[in-house]
Design a protein around this motif. Structure first.
Motif, PDB file in Angstrom:
ATOM      1  N   VAL A 285       0.854  -1.189   0.000  1.00 28.74           N
ATOM      2  CA  VAL A 285       0.000   0.000   0.000  1.00 28.74           C
ATOM      3  C   VAL A 285       0.892   1.242   0.000  1.00 28.74           C
ATOM      4  O   VAL A 285       1.827   1.341   0.805  1.00 28.74           O
TER       5      VAL A 285
ATOM      6  N   VAL B 232      -3.077   4.842   6.887  1.00 28.86           N
ATOM      7  CA  VAL B 232      -4.165   4.000   6.386  1.00 28.86           C
ATOM      8  C   VAL B 232      -4.839   3.328   7.570  1.00 28.86           C
ATOM      9  O   VAL B 232      -4.173   2.740   8.427  1.00 28.86           O
TER      10      VAL B 232
ATOM     11  N   SER C 251      -7.363   0.783   7.542  1.00 32.99           N
ATOM     12  CA  SER C 251      -7.505  -0.664   7.437  1.00 32.99           C
ATOM     13  C   SER C 251      -7.516  -1.079   5.977  1.00 32.99           C
ATOM     14  O   SER C 251      -7.790  -0.281   5.083  1.00 32.99           O
ATOM     15  N   CYS C 252      -7.201  -2.364   5.723  1.00 31.87           N
ATOM     16  CA  CYS C 252      -7.279  -2.971   4.392  1.00 31.87           C
ATOM     17  C   CYS C 252      -8.045  -4.283   4.512  1.00 31.87           C
ATOM     18  O   CYS C 252      -7.900  -5.002   5.509  1.00 31.87           O
TER      19      CYS C 252
ATOM     20  N   ILE D  94      -1.852  -1.534   9.370  1.00 27.45           N
ATOM     21  CA  ILE D  94      -1.240  -1.444   8.055  1.00 27.45           C
ATOM     22  C   ILE D  94       0.050  -0.625   8.110  1.00 27.45           C
ATOM     23  O   ILE D  94       0.068   0.489   8.648  1.00 27.45           O
TER      24      ILE D  94
ATOM     25  N   CYS E  54      -8.510  -0.549   0.597  1.00 24.58           N
ATOM     26  CA  CYS E  54      -7.936   0.096   1.781  1.00 24.58           C
ATOM     27  C   CYS E  54      -8.578   1.462   1.978  1.00 24.58           C
ATOM     28  O   CYS E  54      -8.834   2.186   1.009  1.00 24.58           O
TER      29      CYS E  54
END
Length: 576
Positions: free
Chosen positions: A250, A256, A258-259, A274, A297
């Motif tokens: 990412v 970020v 969450s993914c 992340i 994401c």
């Protein structure tokens, strides 16, 4: 011994008096005149107004209640459209009386309003915003006036060149509106408050308190979504049925949140830890069939921006290996001071051919930054269990593995790894992560230092107090003493009239020799850090070592002290 925090508290105090127009006015002002009280010691305030029955001797009376302590200094204000007065008093344990005479002319007193931006406004990073404010003078004309801007977060919001925090207005006639604005760059993610204050040389006391306005919770956020690159399994490839590892990376200009791994357009699992620009791994247990997979994401701003990857095709072939699923472990792990904490790693193990093909299940709980599953056992970073309990059927078994984790296990990211040895499809491994929380704890060898009987002006025998680190981080200590109440500047509260001051009780560190009383350190009435007294995290599984240390105590009795005496020593733990 235990750590103790005492917070100072104020109490309500009554204030009363009368307000007069001038020094010769014996009847006082009418009802409704504002009265403002400011406690300059505790920084508390109270607002009231004159309110009296229709009798001349009571005209102009007021009363109010303000938080404070006996002896605090207060200022009492009252005013009308043209004049004000004030008087200072000291708070009494009973009612504090203070009359006010309106014998001073009011100053210019600006009124300021921030027009934009609004409260709780979100700005895109890299854009310019305009902060606009206006002001006018409430009373007499203003002389030598200026705006002043305050930005609470000067990293997220930066004044553009040519913009100064202070803007000079000059003279301003009463009631005439003056406007100004600042250009500000939304420079970096974060949240800030703005305030604008107008001040004039002609101001006196700001009674209406309208010369400052505020805007709160303005935030800077990123306008572009995260960018995701899929790595493995590559597009149009095949894997064996069972647990499949999916890896991706990412990129983003900010954090970020969450993914999620998406399989056949359905979210399979979500990761909220992340790390950018590094390979990230997710797993899914897949049976024979055709699939597509992708990752989405979201960033962590208040205006969530979603990034979506491309889709890769994946074929899952037969000969299904053992699968290790439904893994669980407590997160976070909260250690038990000075003792053991039971941690359970649970998993469901499935072999579609026969659960009897599994001949060994080994589980390791370890600090993944220091050790691997095959490392040596150590109470700080590695625990192994090959005797897990299970409940079996023909195709699956639910395993529970217990670990007795010591209080000094590392504060770190830990991993519980299951290794299954199988006669059919080969060995399989899977893991679940958790965190061992920081533990700050001390143990004292005794909770009572008994100095015995001491004659006037004599010095007690030396007493040893051993302190041990019962947590998992390096720890320093603070020492504080009091007689019966914290802050009473005593070391002992005695039964007779004379007590023992705090400085008569003394201590020394890092010695086993008899300590000279005059060379020892005075105990303080405030929590005082002790220099060079680190109690290190325990690393020896057999004996205590640098995680314990001793303090040595003596007290000398002044003339006139008699009877039984009791005192308190607070030993506080701080990170070190």
């Amino acid at each position: 011994m235990f750590a103790w925090i005492v917070l100072a508290q104020t109490s309500p105090h009554n204030v009363a008096g009368r307000v007069f127009h001038n020094g010769t006015d014996e009847n006082g002002v009418a009802n409704g005149y504002p009265v403002f009280i400011n406690n300059t010691d505790s920084l508390t305030t109270a607002m009231s107004s004159t309110n009296a029955p229709p009798l001349p001797q009571f005209r102009g009376s007021y009363s109010a209640t303000i938080e404070g302590d006996d002896g605090d200094n207060i200022i009492i204000f009252s005013w009308n459209d043209t004049h004000f007065g004030n008087t200072t008093r000291t708070l009494q344990s009973t009612t504090t009386f203070g009359n006010v005479t309106l014998n001073l002319s009011r100053g210019s007193e600006p009124n300021v309003t921030i027009i934009k931006p609004n409260n709780h406004t979100v700005h895109s990073i890299g854009t310019n915003i305009t902060l606009e404010a206006r002001t006018y003078i409430l009373r007499q004309d203003g002389v030598g006036c200026e705006f002043h801007l305050t930005i609470s977060n000067n990293e997220s919001f930066v004044l553009q060149p040519g913009n100064n925090v202070t803007r000079y207005i000059g003279n301003l006639a009463q009631g005439v509106v003056n406007r100004t604005d600042w250009t500000i760059l939304a420079n970096a993610t974060g949240v800030s408050n703005f305030s604008v204050t107008v001040r004039c040389l002609s101001d006196s006391v700001i009674l209406e308190r309208l010369n400052t306005d505020f805007r709160v919770n303005n935030s800077v956020e990123i306008s572009t979504p995260p960018f995701i690159t899929l790595l493995t399994p590559a597009n149009n490839t095949a894997e064996t049925a069972g647990v499949v590892n999916f890896t991706y990376m990412v990129e983003h200009t900010g954090p970020v949140g969450s993914c999620s791994l998406v399989i056949n357009d359905t979210v399979n699992t979500t990761d909220s830890t992340i790390q950018l620009d590094t390979e990230i791994n997710m797993t899914a247990d897949l049976t024979v069939g055709s699939y597509n997979w992708s990752v989405n994401c979201s960033d962590s701003g208040s205006s969530v921006r979603m990034g979506n990857s491309s889709k890769f095709n994946l074929s899952i072939l037969g000969n299904v290996p053992v699968s290790i699923t439904a893994m669980s472990v407590i997160d976070p792990i909260i250690l038990n001071p000075g003792g053991l904490q039971t941690v359970m790693c649970n998993a469901s193990i499935t072999d579609v051919e026969s659960i009897g093909d599994i001949f060994a299940v080994n589980v390791t709980l370890y600090d993944q930054a220091v050790k691997s599953p095959g490392g040596d056992n150590d109470n700080n970073d590695h625990y192994h269990n090959s005797s897990c309990t299970s409940v079996n059927s023909t195709e699956w078994a639910n395993y529970t593995c217990n670990f007795a984790v010591q209080y000094y296990a590392n504060n770190a990211s830990w991993r519980c790894t299951y290794t299954v040895e199988n006669n059919g499809s080969g060995d399989q491994q899977n893991h679940i992560d958790t965190t061992v929380n920081e533990l700050l704890a001390l143990n004292a060898s005794t909770d009572l230092l008994d100095y015995g009987t001491i004659n006037f002006t004599n010095t007690s025998r030396e007493l040893e107090l051993i302190l041990t680190n019962f947590g998992n981080i390096n720890t320093n200590i603070t020492l504080e003493g009091y007689g019966s109440n914290p802050g009473d500047n005593l070391s002992f509260d005695c039964q007779r009239d004379t007590n023992i001051s705090v400085g008569f009780e003394r201590f020394a560190t890092n010695t086993t020799d008899p300590t000279d009383y005059d060379g020892m350190t005075n105990l303080s009435g405030e929590a005082t850090p002790i220099v060079n007294f680190t109690l290190y995290q325990r690393i020896n599984d057999v004996i205590e070592d640098n995680d314990r240390n001793s303090t040595y105590w003596r007290v000398r009795t002044p003339t006139g002290v008699a009877g039984g005496c009791e005192g308190n020593i607070i030993v506080g733990a701080i990170t070190g």
